[in-house]
Structure formats: C-alpha cells, structure tokens
Scaffold this motif. Structure first.
Motif, PDB file in Angstrom:
ATOM      1  N   GLY A  18      26.800 -13.369 -23.612  1.00 54.40           N
ATOM      2  CA  GLY A  18      27.270 -12.202 -22.869  1.00 54.40           C
ATOM      3  C   GLY A  18      26.390 -11.001 -23.162  1.00 54.40           C
ATOM      4  N   PRO A  19      26.799  -9.863 -22.668  1.00 52.59           N
ATOM      5  CA  PRO A  19      25.984  -8.664 -22.864  1.00 52.59           C
ATOM      6  C   PRO A  19      25.905  -8.292 -24.339  1.00 52.59           C
ATOM      7  CG  PRO A  19      28.107  -8.081 -21.947  1.00 52.59           C
ATOM      8  CD  PRO A  19      28.025  -9.590 -21.950  1.00 52.59           C
ATOM      9  N   THR A  20      24.750  -7.850 -24.727  1.00 58.92           N
ATOM     10  CA  THR A  20      24.578  -7.403 -26.103  1.00 58.92           C
ATOM     11  C   THR A  20      24.318  -5.909 -26.100  1.00 58.92           C
ATOM     12  OG1 THR A  20      22.224  -7.902 -26.000  1.00 58.92           O
ATOM     13  CG2 THR A  20      23.668  -9.612 -26.873  1.00 58.92           C
ATOM     14  N   GLY A  62      29.558  -4.967 -24.716  1.00 56.75           N
ATOM     15  CA  GLY A  62      29.914  -6.131 -25.523  1.00 56.75           C
ATOM     16  C   GLY A  62      30.335  -5.803 -26.936  1.00 56.75           C
ATOM     17  N   TYR A  63      30.835  -4.634 -27.176  1.00 58.25           N
ATOM     18  CA  TYR A  63      31.328  -4.305 -28.514  1.00 58.25           C
ATOM     19  C   TYR A  63      32.683  -3.620 -28.406  1.00 58.25           C
ATOM     20  CZ  TYR A  63      29.515   0.408 -27.607  1.00 58.25           C
ATOM     21  OH  TYR A  63      29.271   1.633 -27.066  1.00 58.25           O
ATOM     22  N   ARG A  64      33.350  -3.518 -29.550  1.00 58.60           N
ATOM     23  CA  ARG A  64      34.686  -2.914 -29.591  1.00 58.60           C
ATOM     24  C   ARG A  64      34.565  -1.475 -30.059  1.00 58.60           C
ATOM     25  NH1 ARG A  64      38.723  -7.553 -30.776  1.00 58.60           N
ATOM     26  NH2 ARG A  64      40.128  -5.805 -30.867  1.00 58.60           N
ATOM     27  N   ASN A  65      35.396  -0.611 -29.496  1.00 61.37           N
ATOM     28  CA  ASN A  65      35.359   0.798 -29.865  1.00 61.37           C
ATOM     29  C   ASN A  65      36.777   1.234 -30.208  1.00 61.37           C
ATOM     30  OD1 ASN A  65      34.979   3.558 -30.104  1.00 61.37           O
ATOM     31  ND2 ASN A  65      33.545   3.664 -28.388  1.00 61.37           N
ATOM     32  N   GLY A  66      37.106   1.174 -31.475  1.00 65.50           N
ATOM     33  CA  GLY A  66      38.444   1.524 -31.933  1.00 65.50           C
ATOM     34  C   GLY A  66      38.772   2.997 -31.751  1.00 65.50           C
ATOM     35  N   PHE A  67      37.754   3.862 -31.907  1.00 64.01           N
ATOM     36  CA  PHE A  67      37.986   5.294 -31.712  1.00 64.01           C
ATOM     37  C   PHE A  67      38.381   5.587 -30.271  1.00 64.01           C
ATOM     38  CE2 PHE A  67      35.000   5.686 -35.416  1.00 64.01           C
ATOM     39  CZ  PHE A  67      35.919   6.232 -36.291  1.00 64.01           C
TER      40      PHE A  67
END
Length: 121
Positions: A18-20, A62-67
C-alpha cells in the motif's frame, strides 16, 4: 478465476504494498494533528475540520495519526457540549428571570421604567 461479463468475481491480488509515507509527510501530518488537537480544545469546530483533514491525509499516506484523531474527537465532544449548554441557557434563563421578577414583586419594592427594572429586598 471466475469471470462474469468480463469482470473477475474473486478479489485480485494487490500490485505491491500500500501507500508508504515519507518521513517528511509524517512530520507534516504530525504537526497538523497537533494543531488539530490544540484547535479542538481552543475552538472545537476548527479542531473538527483540521482533525478530519489531517486524519484523511494520514490514511492516504499509510500511517496513523493519533493527534489528529484526538483533535477530531475532542472537537466533536466540545462542540456538542457547547450546543447543549447554549440550548439549555436559552431555555432556562427566561424562566430564571421570570422567577426573580415574581420574587421581587412578592417580597420587595419594584421600580420599573423603560428598559430598567430594580428590585430591593
């Protein structure tokens, strides 16, 4: 593989990962997430908008952003609480004013003039 009208029925294997996200895009996304979190506390509707945008960009990268997620959730919760408080005040304040006026008329000296109401108990 089964094909119906030229369309395969089984899921096709993906053509690679997937996207990086690059380190720069993650940094920018993290900053947007922090801005969303701060905005969610200071001005909740802005936290909703910025948090949603930052979260969408994080997913696309493709990443998580908790903020960003926290800013979005805090913005939604505080906006709902503000709306409930405003509605409650609009409903309750006239009743309180009426009760105070009745109390003054029953137990105190009332001085009325246009735009002015004074009660001495």
């Amino acid at each position: 593989m089964t094909i119906l009208n030229g369309v395969p029925l089984e899921p096709q294997p993906s053509e690679g990962p997937g996207p990086t996200a690059s380190a720069d895009s993650q940094t920018v996304g993290r900053v947007a997430g922090i801005v969303a979190l701060i905005s969610g506390v200071v001005f909740p509707p802005a936290g909703i908008v910025i948090g949603a945008i930052a979260l969408q960009q994080a997913r696309a990268g493709g990443y998580r952003n908790g903020f960003a997620r926290a800013g979005l959730i805090i913005g939604i919760v505080l906006t709902v609480l503000a709306i409930v408080a405003i509605v409650a005040l609009v409903i309750l304040v006239p009743q309180w004013v009426q009760q105070i006026a009745q109390l003054c008329e029953d137990h105190g000296v009332v001085v009325e003039s246009p735009g002015y109401y004074e009660c001495t108990l």
